[in-house]
Motif scaffolding. Structure first.
Motif, mmCIF file in Angstrom:
data_model
loop_
_atom_site.group_PDB
_atom_site.id
_atom_site.type_symbol
_atom_site.label_atom_id
_atom_site.label_comp_id
_atom_site.label_asym_id
_atom_site.label_seq_id
_atom_site.Cartn_x
_atom_site.Cartn_y
_atom_site.Cartn_z
ATOM 1 N N ASP A 186 11.931 -3.375 10.131
ATOM 2 C CA ASP A 186 12.438 -2.129 10.712
ATOM 3 C C ASP A 186 12.464 -1.002 9.682
ATOM 4 N N VAL A 187 12.841 -1.314 8.452
ATOM 5 C CA VAL A 187 12.830 -0.282 7.412
ATOM 6 C C VAL A 187 11.397 0.158 7.142
ATOM 7 N N GLN A 188 10.466 -0.784 7.125
ATOM 8 C CA GLN A 188 9.058 -0.433 6.935
ATOM 9 C C GLN A 188 8.569 0.471 8.055
ATOM 10 N N ASP A 189 8.931 0.165 9.298
ATOM 11 C CA ASP A 189 8.531 1.020 10.415
ATOM 12 C C ASP A 189 9.157 2.406 10.304
ATOM 13 N N LEU A 190 10.364 2.461 9.762
ATOM 14 C CA LEU A 190 11.000 3.753 9.527
ATOM 15 C C LEU A 190 10.224 4.543 8.479
ATOM 16 N N VAL A 191 9.746 3.877 7.470
ATOM 17 C CA VAL A 191 8.986 4.540 6.408
ATOM 18 C C VAL A 191 7.680 5.125 6.948
ATOM 19 N N ILE A 192 6.969 4.361 7.772
ATOM 20 C CA ILE A 192 5.639 4.807 8.227
ATOM 21 C C ILE A 192 5.695 5.546 9.559
ATOM 22 N N ASN A 193 6.894 5.679 10.142
ATOM 23 C CA ASN A 193 7.055 6.307 11.457
ATOM 24 C C ASN A 193 6.213 5.569 12.503
ATOM 25 N N GLN A 194 6.407 4.271 12.576
ATOM 26 C CA GLN A 194 5.648 3.405 13.476
ATOM 27 C C GLN A 194 5.808 3.839 14.931
ATOM 28 N N SER A 195 4.715 3.860 15.682
ATOM 29 C CA SER A 195 4.787 4.241 17.095
ATOM 30 C C SER A 195 4.267 3.156 18.033
ATOM 31 N N ALA B 130 0.808 -1.214 0.000
ATOM 32 C CA ALA B 130 0.000 0.000 0.000
ATOM 33 C C ALA B 130 0.845 1.269 0.000
ATOM 34 N N LEU B 131 2.146 1.139 0.096
ATOM 35 C CA LEU B 131 3.034 2.306 0.096
ATOM 36 C C LEU B 131 3.376 2.714 -1.335
ATOM 37 N N PRO B 132 3.850 3.948 -1.529
ATOM 38 C CA PRO B 132 4.306 4.338 -2.866
ATOM 39 C C PRO B 132 5.318 3.321 -3.391
ATOM 40 N N PRO B 133 5.252 2.958 -4.672
ATOM 41 C CA PRO B 133 6.099 1.883 -5.214
ATOM 42 C C PRO B 133 7.588 1.995 -4.896
ATOM 43 N N PRO B 134 8.210 3.186 -4.994
ATOM 44 C CA PRO B 134 9.646 3.229 -4.676
ATOM 45 C C PRO B 134 9.943 2.806 -3.235
ATOM 46 N N LEU B 135 9.084 3.229 -2.289
ATOM 47 C CA LEU B 135 9.308 2.855 -0.894
ATOM 48 C C LEU B 135 9.031 1.368 -0.678
ATOM 49 N N GLY B 136 7.952 0.876 -1.272
ATOM 50 C CA GLY B 136 7.655 -0.540 -1.149
ATOM 51 C C GLY B 136 8.771 -1.397 -1.704
ATOM 52 N N THR C 187 11.952 -0.574 -1.927
ATOM 53 C CA THR C 187 13.120 -0.475 -1.037
ATOM 54 C C THR C 187 12.979 -1.415 0.147
ATOM 55 N N ILE C 188 11.769 -1.477 0.709
ATOM 56 C CA ILE C 188 11.531 -2.393 1.825
ATOM 57 C C ILE C 188 11.724 -3.838 1.370
ATOM 58 N N ALA C 189 11.130 -4.186 0.237
ATOM 59 C CA ALA C 189 11.160 -5.571 -0.232
ATOM 60 C C ALA C 189 12.561 -6.060 -0.554
ATOM 61 N N GLU C 190 13.470 -5.167 -0.913
ATOM 62 C CA GLU C 190 14.806 -5.603 -1.333
ATOM 63 C C GLU C 190 15.759 -5.821 -0.156
ATOM 64 N N GLN C 191 15.292 -5.555 1.076
ATOM 65 C CA GLN C 191 16.166 -5.783 2.232
ATOM 66 C C GLN C 191 16.372 -7.279 2.452
ATOM 67 N N ALA C 192 17.548 -7.626 2.973
ATOM 68 C CA ALA C 192 18.000 -9.014 2.955
ATOM 69 C C ALA C 192 17.281 -9.931 3.934
ATOM 70 N N SER C 193 16.763 -9.398 5.046
ATOM 71 C CA SER C 193 16.153 -10.267 6.060
ATOM 72 C C SER C 193 14.792 -9.730 6.452
ATOM 73 N N SER C 194 13.985 -10.591 7.067
ATOM 74 C CA SER C 194 12.627 -10.193 7.451
ATOM 75 C C SER C 194 12.645 -9.119 8.538
ATOM 76 N N VAL C 195 13.568 -9.221 9.501
ATOM 77 C CA VAL C 195 13.604 -8.215 10.564
ATOM 78 C C VAL C 195 14.085 -6.875 10.018
ATOM 79 N N LEU C 196 15.015 -6.914 9.072
ATOM 80 C CA LEU C 196 15.475 -5.666 8.463
ATOM 81 C C LEU C 196 14.348 -5.033 7.650
#
Length: 502
Positions: A289-298, A269-275, A277-286
């Motif tokens: 965390d990058v996804q939470d950084l994108v959405i400013n998770q609280s 549901a995020l803009p394609p470039p951000l989505g 970037t998240i998907a290309e990270q090497a591990s599920s936890v990474l």
């Protein structure tokens, strides 16, 4: 209440009476199933055991116990005031499938009580990010001992990076507490006053950290007992998902997915470039965390289970058998839903068939997915629409065999009576959901008056009866006959369908 800290936890005030729908057994089973993992129970009417660690006032656990008589519930908290309140509610409501216990995580980790045994659901909300690292380590050991094979663990916690703007307020608040002998409530008010002065004087922090200003505004709207629990503990520490996942792995737990159903749409549901970037990270936890950084998770609502059973896979048949019910009507040609990452607007063609079907009664997930408009959307998109309706509390999940209305009615009468006398209760048990529904102060005042009249009243008399008890529920506006008529004609009818009232 004690005035000193306990393991660094400020024990000077009781917590709130809130309820978290994501902690209901059926919701957790749904969250696991939507993540592709098996539910904790094969069927909704199967007996189960449920533990809440750090259960607070116990109101949430009492609501679940009333709505799920096939379950056995245990609540543990170290504050005697909380345990006493939970026991008093359970006794007054006639609940026989629940018990409360004083408990210190450190002591429990050293010797898990044999009488407790293991549980199909183990939950904790908020407390994980409010305690010191040694106590968290003890809590993780408790989770490992308490969770049955195939069970589910829910951990709701303050997450990063969404709390970065709050760090200055929390730091100064805690320092004021340490440097003064003032009661905690006075410390909170002094901290608010200090930050008001800093903001008015143009302190650079408010320019560099724009979240600080919005957090201060939010603090002013919140009850002091909540603020004490949120900000004054020594162990207050918002956590990244990767940190929590690593810690609970020491207790033999593996990540399943999120109980925040709107977030199952991510990263798509995020803009394609951000989505991307998240998907290309090497591990599920990474990636998380990058996804939470994108959405400013609280705030995260993570679901875990024993690693030994993490490979168990849910079938579509299990998901399709889950039952949904309509919680409230939907007006207009569109529906805007607030999520942790954005506002999502659905046009009526996307959800109208679902709402119409649920308006005539409960429907299984499979029945909803088979509706013509949903078949046209495709299963994946249709599930996302249903997830958003659940997230927005338009629909509710209720896989469990409905509880007897007598089971919930005693508790709901107790809640209405207590709310009319100043208790800040805000949910009622719903037998058809195996959960609870949110209610307003006015709803509870009207409900209490309606119960007192044994249901034999009209709108004018009901409104007048609400005024006889003193201040109106909302604090400054009297309940009108028109408002009472809405309660009698609409609210009660909706509650009857949900098993809130006979």
């Amino acid at each position: 209440m004690p005035s000193v800290d306990f393991h660094g936890y400020d024990a000077s005030a009781g917590y709130t009476y809130g309820f978290c729908p994501e902690m209901a057994p059926d919701w957790l089973d749904l969250a696991a199933t939507m993540a592709g993992s098996a539910p904790a129970r094969a069927s909704g009417d199967a007996p189960f055991r449920y533990l809440e660690l750090g259960c607070g006032q116990g109101m949430g656990l009492c609501l679940l116990a009333a709505a799920n008589p096939q379950g056995q519930f245990v609540g543990v908290d170290f504050l005697p005031e909380h345990v006493d309140h939970g026991r008093a509610v359970a006794q007054a409501a006639g609940l026989t499938n629940i018990q409360f216990s004083d408990g210190d995580f450190v002591a429990l980790a050293q010797q898990w009580p044999a009488a407790f045994g293991q549980f199909d659901y183990v939950t904790l909300h908020g407390v994980y990010s409010w305690i010191t690292p040694p106590v968290r380590a003890a809590l993780v050991r408790c989770l490992g001992q308490a969770t049955a094979p195939g069970g589910l663990v829910y951990i709701g916690y303050n997450a990063q990076p969404g709390w970065l703007g709050s760090v200055p307020f929390r730091h100064i608040s805690r320092l004021l507490k340490e440097e003064s002998d003032q009661p905690s409530e006075a410390v909170v008010q002094a901290s608010i006053a200090l930050f008001d002065q800093l903001a008015a004087g143009g302190a650079n922090s408010f320019r560099i950290l724009p979240g600080l200003k919005s957090r201060l505004a939010a603090v002013k709207r919140q009850a002091s007992n909540y603020l004490i629990h949120e900000y004054l503990h020594e162990g207050w520490h918002p956590l990244w998902h990767s940190e929590v996942a690593k810690e609970v792995a020491d207790g033999g737990l593996a990540f399943v997915g999120t109980a925040s159903l709107a977030e199952t749409l991510l990263p798509g549901a995020l803009p394609p470039p951000l989505g991307a970037t998240i998907a290309e990270q090497a591990s599920s936890v990474l990636r998380m965390d990058v996804q939470d950084l994108v959405i400013n998770q609280s705030f995260r609502r993570d679901v875990f289970r024993p690693a030994s059973s993490s490979a168990s896979v849910a079938s579509d048949a299990v998901l399709d058998a889950m039952m949904l019910r309509l919680l409230k009507p939907v007006d207009g040609d569109s529906l805007t839903i607030a999520t942790s990452f954005s506002e999502i607007t659905l046009q009526a063609p996307a959800y109208a068939e679902i709402v119409a079907a649920l308006g005539s009664g409960a429907r299984s997930m499979g029945e909803l997915l088979a509706l013509p408009a949903m078949r046209k959307q495709g299963r994946s998109n249709a599930l996302q629409i249903i997830a958003l309706l659940l997230h927005a509390r338009i629909a509710g999940i209720g896989r469990s065999a409905p509880a007897s209305i007598q089971t919930v009615q005693g508790l709901n009468q107790f809640i209405a009576n207590g709310a009319a006398r100043g208790r800040r209760y805000d949910h009622l048990a719903a037998a058809a959901l195996g959960s609870a529904v949110a209610v307003t102060p006015d709803d509870l005042l009207l409900f209490d008056a309606w119960l007192a009249a044994e249901g034999r009243t009209d709108a004018t008399s009901l409104a007048a009866a609400c005024g006889e008890g003193g201040a109106p529920a909302a604090g400054d506006t009297a309940i009108t006959p028109e408002r009472a008529a809405v309660f009698l004609d609409q609210t009660l009818e909706r509650w009857r369908k949900l098993g809130v009232v006979a």
